[in-house]
Design a protein around this motif. Structure first.
Motif, PDB file in Angstrom:
ATOM      1  N   ALA A 104       0.824  -1.208   0.000  1.00 32.63           N
ATOM      2  CA  ALA A 104       0.000   0.000   0.000  1.00 32.63           C
ATOM      3  C   ALA A 104       0.860   1.260   0.000  1.00 32.63           C
ATOM      4  O   ALA A 104       0.480   2.275  -0.609  1.00 32.63           O
ATOM      5  CB  ALA A 104      -0.929  -0.007   1.214  1.00 32.63           C
ATOM      6  N   PRO A 109      -2.633   6.342  -4.111  1.00 27.57           N
ATOM      7  CA  PRO A 109      -3.948   6.239  -3.472  1.00 27.57           C
ATOM      8  C   PRO A 109      -5.094   6.344  -4.480  1.00 27.57           C
ATOM      9  O   PRO A 109      -5.935   7.252  -4.420  1.00 27.57           O
ATOM     10  CB  PRO A 109      -3.936   7.423  -2.500  1.00 27.57           C
ATOM     11  CG  PRO A 109      -3.089   8.440  -3.176  1.00 27.57           C
ATOM     12  CD  PRO A 109      -2.000   7.653  -3.874  1.00 27.57           C
ATOM     13  N   HIS A 111      -8.011   3.878  -6.961  1.00 31.78           N
ATOM     14  CA  HIS A 111      -8.729   2.602  -6.913  1.00 31.78           C
ATOM     15  C   HIS A 111      -9.354   2.222  -8.251  1.00 31.78           C
ATOM     16  O   HIS A 111     -10.108   1.258  -8.334  1.00 31.78           O
ATOM     17  CB  HIS A 111      -9.849   2.683  -5.862  1.00 31.78           C
ATOM     18  CG  HIS A 111     -10.826   3.790  -6.148  1.00 31.78           C
ATOM     19  ND1 HIS A 111     -10.696   5.044  -5.598  1.00 31.78           N
ATOM     20  CD2 HIS A 111     -11.924   3.843  -6.937  1.00 31.78           C
ATOM     21  CE1 HIS A 111     -11.673   5.812  -6.028  1.00 31.78           C
ATOM     22  NE2 HIS A 111     -12.429   5.098  -6.848  1.00 31.78           N
ATOM     23  N   ARG A 228     -10.188   4.307  -0.762  1.00 39.25           N
ATOM     24  CA  ARG A 228      -9.530   5.338  -1.568  1.00 39.25           C
ATOM     25  C   ARG A 228      -8.424   4.741  -2.427  1.00 39.25           C
ATOM     26  O   ARG A 228      -8.270   5.084  -3.596  1.00 39.25           O
ATOM     27  CB  ARG A 228      -8.949   6.416  -0.649  1.00 39.25           C
ATOM     28  CG  ARG A 228      -8.291   7.573  -1.396  1.00 39.25           C
ATOM     29  CD  ARG A 228      -7.615   8.533  -0.443  1.00 39.25           C
ATOM     30  NE  ARG A 228      -6.918   9.587  -1.169  1.00 39.25           N
ATOM     31  CZ  ARG A 228      -5.949  10.309  -0.659  1.00 39.25           C
ATOM     32  NH1 ARG A 228      -5.565  10.105   0.589  1.00 39.25           N
ATOM     33  NH2 ARG A 228      -5.352  11.254  -1.379  1.00 39.25           N
ATOM     34  N   GLY A 229      -7.625   3.857  -1.850  1.00 39.48           N
ATOM     35  CA  GLY A 229      -6.568   3.177  -2.581  1.00 39.48           C
ATOM     36  C   GLY A 229      -6.821   1.679  -2.609  1.00 39.48           C
ATOM     37  O   GLY A 229      -7.634   1.162  -1.842  1.00 39.48           O
TER      38      GLY A 229
END
Length: 250
Positions: A104, A109, A111, A228-229
């Motif tokens: 991550a 960030p 998607h 968000r990510g």
């Protein structure tokens, strides 16, 4: 004599404590995803279970190291071996969330990933299902495209030297083989929903097929409904799927 007996029992007591902490850690971390997927807890509570499980695993590892040192000093072979196994198990248990966290940190960030950032394939069949989802059905726009191009410059369309029908059939077969839930199968577009195994998160995929002079151009878009990510999940999915599709068609 009494002191020697207490010293001999100490590695066993500490080893037992380490095992108890390890079991608690495994239960919390292992049940976080299924508990959320079965709607027993909210997502925030599931993540809290993961955090607490990680703390228990760290505690188990620390107690295990102390137990190992005491067992070595007291020359207790079995407690030493057991403590060593607990330490290894703790490292294995912590490796999964650590690797996910590391992935991550390396991923932007975003998607929503697509092979065509200027004209991304549109979601139609799954649009209603995404109405109440935190992430919108429409492509996020220029900021997402810029971050994707910087992080994943290799993500792009492929052109397959085959007929449109053959490519479409191969793409649908590959999706079904992966256990994706088909939402639409048309001549030039396919849509499906991917449900992750552990947490049951739902990501949507759309594929667009375009006939060109060189064959069939395949564009793909993969977007998460939540978060968000995505820790690079959608990019990896597109990359892996297109490689498998190319091999299947050939």
């Amino acid at each position: 004599m009494a002191t020697r007996q207490r010293g001999g029992r100490l590695p066993l007591i500490m080893g037992t404590l380490a095992v108890v902490l390890l079991v608690l850690a495994a239960l919390l971390m292992g049940m976080a995803g299924p508990a959320y997927r079965m709607e027993w807890v909210a997502l925030g509570d599931a993540f809290e279970m993961l955090r607490r499980g990680a703390y228990f695993a760290i505690g188990a590892g620390i107690v295990g190291i102390i137990a190992l040192l005491v067992a070595v000093i007291c020359r207790r072979t079995r407690p030493a071996v057991a403590s060593g196994l607990v330490i290894i198990a703790c490292l294995g248990l912590l490796a999964v969330p650590w690797l996910h966290w590391q992935r991550a940190q390396d991923a932007p960030p975003i998607h929503d990933i697509t092979t065509d950032t200027e004209n991304p394939p549109a979601f139609n069949a799954v649009a209603d299902a995404r109405t109440d989802a935190p992430n919108a059905v429409d492509y996020p726009g220029e900021s997402t495209a810029r971050q994707q191009l910087e992080a994943y410059p290799d993500i792009g369309p492929i052109v397959l030297n085959a007929s449109l029908d053959n490519v479409r059939d191969a793409a649908e077969a590959e999706m079904r083989d992966r256990g994706w839930s088909m939402a639409h199968t048309g001549n030039e577009t396919l849509e499906a929903t991917v449900t992750t195994t552990w947490f049951g998160f739902e990501d949507d995929v759309v594929m667009r097929l375009t006939e060109t002079d060189g064959g069939v151009r395949v564009d793909m878009r993969s977007a998460s409904r939540l978060g968000r990510g995505d820790a690079g999940t959608n990019a990896a999915r597109i990359r892996d799927f297109l490689t498998a599709l190319e091999a299947r068609v050939e």
